[in-house]
Design an enzyme around this catalytic site. Structure first.
Site, PDB file in Angstrom:
ATOM      1  N   HIS A 108      55.899  46.565  13.651  1.00 37.22           N
ATOM      2  CA  HIS A 108      55.605  47.812  14.352  1.00 37.22           C
ATOM      3  C   HIS A 108      55.584  48.894  13.263  1.00 37.22           C
ATOM      4  CE1 HIS A 108      57.977  45.527  17.377  1.00 37.22           C
ATOM      5  NE2 HIS A 108      57.303  46.156  18.308  1.00 37.22           N
ATOM      6  N   ASP A 111      59.011  49.993  12.245  1.00 38.31           N
ATOM      7  CA  ASP A 111      59.920  49.051  11.558  1.00 38.31           C
ATOM      8  C   ASP A 111      59.782  49.208  10.061  1.00 38.31           C
ATOM      9  OD1 ASP A 111      60.010  47.745  14.073  1.00 38.31           O
ATOM     10  OD2 ASP A 111      58.488  46.289  13.438  1.00 38.31           O
TER      11      ASP A 111
HETATM   12  C1  XLS Z   1      59.772  42.878  23.076  1.00 41.84           C
HETATM   13  C2  XLS Z   1      58.537  42.365  22.522  1.00 41.84           C
HETATM   14  C3  XLS Z   1      58.111  43.044  21.231  1.00 41.84           C
HETATM   15  C4  XLS Z   1      56.663  42.798  20.971  1.00 41.84           C
HETATM   16  C5  XLS Z   1      56.021  43.708  20.001  1.00 41.84           C
HETATM   17  O1  XLS Z   1      60.393  42.272  23.934  1.00 41.84           O
HETATM   18  O2  XLS Z   1      58.631  40.988  22.334  1.00 41.84           O
HETATM   19  O3  XLS Z   1      58.911  42.656  20.179  1.00 41.84           O
HETATM   20  O4  XLS Z   1      56.462  41.482  20.529  1.00 41.84           O
HETATM   21  O5  XLS Z   1      56.113  45.026  20.410  1.00 41.84           O
END
Ligand code: XLS
Ligand code: NI
Ligand code: NI
Length: 444
Positions: A108, A111
């Site tokens: 993301h 991140d």
């Molecule tokens: C959250 C999601 C997230 C997505 C990406 O539960 O799995 O991590 O994969 O935003």
């Protein structure tokens, strides 16, 4: 992949490059089943599996939970200037990827780079970190499987992003996703994921559901249009999840997502990114979600993890169950593979597993479980017994009447005439579920 070891000060000095040593090794920092160049169904394992590391869990996970403080011991996290820390963290991430021989990662925007005081500042931070990610990618050959934007952590997204009741929040989210797509493109990303985050509701009395879902569709169209405009050719994915953090998420499961895409003219641009623990939270098995997406041409990529049968929460554990990975790989092989998608470990080490080496054990276990699932699934397909039993079960559909119904040449009237003449349908045969299940066990 050879470890190019740029860092003079390694983050994982005691962990060697992880290699395939075969099932009989006693070395727990080795692969027993993942042999990247081994050929399965005519292609190397690495091409079937396309493993990716999740930047958020693996490099940003702290181990905090609603009851407790962070527990993770990460000697390279020394505090100080967040941008400088983000930049030096990229070297840790690439050392980790290289040592595991994992060729992809996912992130993301927030991140990899910190949130600034303004949108412009956040964008500048992201540019600075992306330049460093690009340098590491070029140095190592590691690639970006997909990028995404975090549209759920910041308080502005308290009511959602594309589905917020606040139009300026929609606008801010649009700007953030615009930048995230640009960054994904600059890094040669193979895909871009939409996960609903807070796109859902807690209470229907204060929610205009139709308006919110229409806004989500408008948002995705803007993303698709912008991608075309700038020549981003990566695959878009929609990631289903039924709840958490909201009570009801609009991207509930594959069926809801595919309906949303078709209802809004997005079906040619967006496929599914299917996550195991989200499937189970929706009351489905992962195999169901994969099959549902696969049969309609929406199978895109997977987020590999698993839940806990005793915890009704997205626990994001590393997958080690080879029955599960066999089901997954069987379905993936059936639908011709995942590329340009892959298997992203959207999974985190337990809060109690706080040492850096646990990150290696976790990924090694997940990779080996999938490699083993791949080998077993390929053996099942080569042998064909399950497929033959399945075809036998539907044999009447290959007989004249079944064929005529399937081809559309029968009607209610003609079928009524047929059954009036016969008086009763042919007797049904046993479903043989136990036989299927026993047969499955013979491959393990
Ligand atoms: C959250 C999601 C997230 C997505 C990406 O539960 O799995 O991590 O994969 O935003
Ligand atoms: Ni996910
Ligand atoms: Ni999840």
């Amino acid at each position: 992949m050879a470890f190019t070891g740029e860092a003079t000060k390694q983050a994982f000095p005691d962990v060697p490059v992880i290699r395939y040593e075969g099932p009989s090794t006693t070395n727990m920092l080795a692969f027993r089943h993942y042999d990247p160049d081994a050929i399965v169904e005519g292609r190397p394992m690495r091409e079937h599996l396309r493993f990716a590391v999740s930047y958020w869990h693996t490099f940003r996970g702290t181990g905090s939970d609603p009851f407790g403080a962070p527990t993770m011991v990460r000697p390279w996290e020394q505090g100080g200037d967040p941008l400088a820390a983000a930049i030096s963290r990229t070297a840790v991430a690439f050392e980790f990827l290289e040592k595991l021989g994992i060729e992809y990662y996912c992130f993301h925007d927030r991140d990899v780079a910190p949130e600034g005081a303004t949108l412009a500042e956040s964008n500048n931070y992201l540019d600075a970190v992306a330049a460093e990610l690009k340098r590491h990618q070029d140095r190592t050959g590691i690639k970006l499987l997909w990028g995404t934007a975090n549209l759920f952590s910041h308080p502005r997204y308290v009511h959602g992003a594309a589905t917020s009741c606040n139009a300026e929040v929609f606008a801010y989210a649009a700007a953030q996703v615009k930048k995230a797509i640009e960054t994904t493109r600059a890094l040669g990303g193979a895909g871009y994921v939409f996960w609903g985050g807070r796109e859902g509701y807690q209470c229907l009395w204060n929610t205009d559901m139709k308006r919110e879902i229409d806004h989500l569709a408008r948002f995705m169209h803007m993303a698709v249009d912008y991608a075309k405009e700038i020549g981003f050719s990566g695959q878009f994915y929609f990631e289903p999840k039924p709840r958490e953090p909201t009570k009801h998420q609009y991207d509930y499961d594959c069926a809801a997502c595919i309906n949303f895409l078709r209802a809004n003219g997005l079906e040619q641009y967006v496929k599914m990114n299917i996550e195991t623990n989200h499937a189970t939270l929706a009351g489905h098995e992962m195999q169901h979600e994969l099959e549902y997406a696969g049969m309609q041409g929406f199978l895109g990529s997977i987020d590999a993890n698993t839940g806990d049968t005793l915890v009704g929460w997205d626990t994001d554990q590393f997958p080690t169950n080879i029955y599960l990975t066999t089901q997954i790989m069987y379905t993936i092989l059936k639908y011709g593979g995942l590329a340009p998608g892959g298997i992203n470990f959207d999974a985190k080490v337990r809060r109690e597993s706080f040492e850096p080496v646990d990150l290696f054990h976790a990924h090694i276990g997940g990779m080996d479980a999938f490699a083993r699932g791949l080998k077993i699934a390929a053996a099942m397909r080569a042998d064909g017994s399950i497929q033959r039993l399945l075809e036998e079960r539907y044999a009447s559909w290959s007989a004249p009447l079944g064929k005529r119904i399937e081809s559309g040449s029968e009607t209610f009237r003609s079928l009524e005439a047929e059954m009036l003449a016969k008086g009763e349908a042919a007797a049904c045969r046993s479903g043989r579920q136990e036989l299927f299940e026993n047969l499955l066990n013979t491959y393990f």
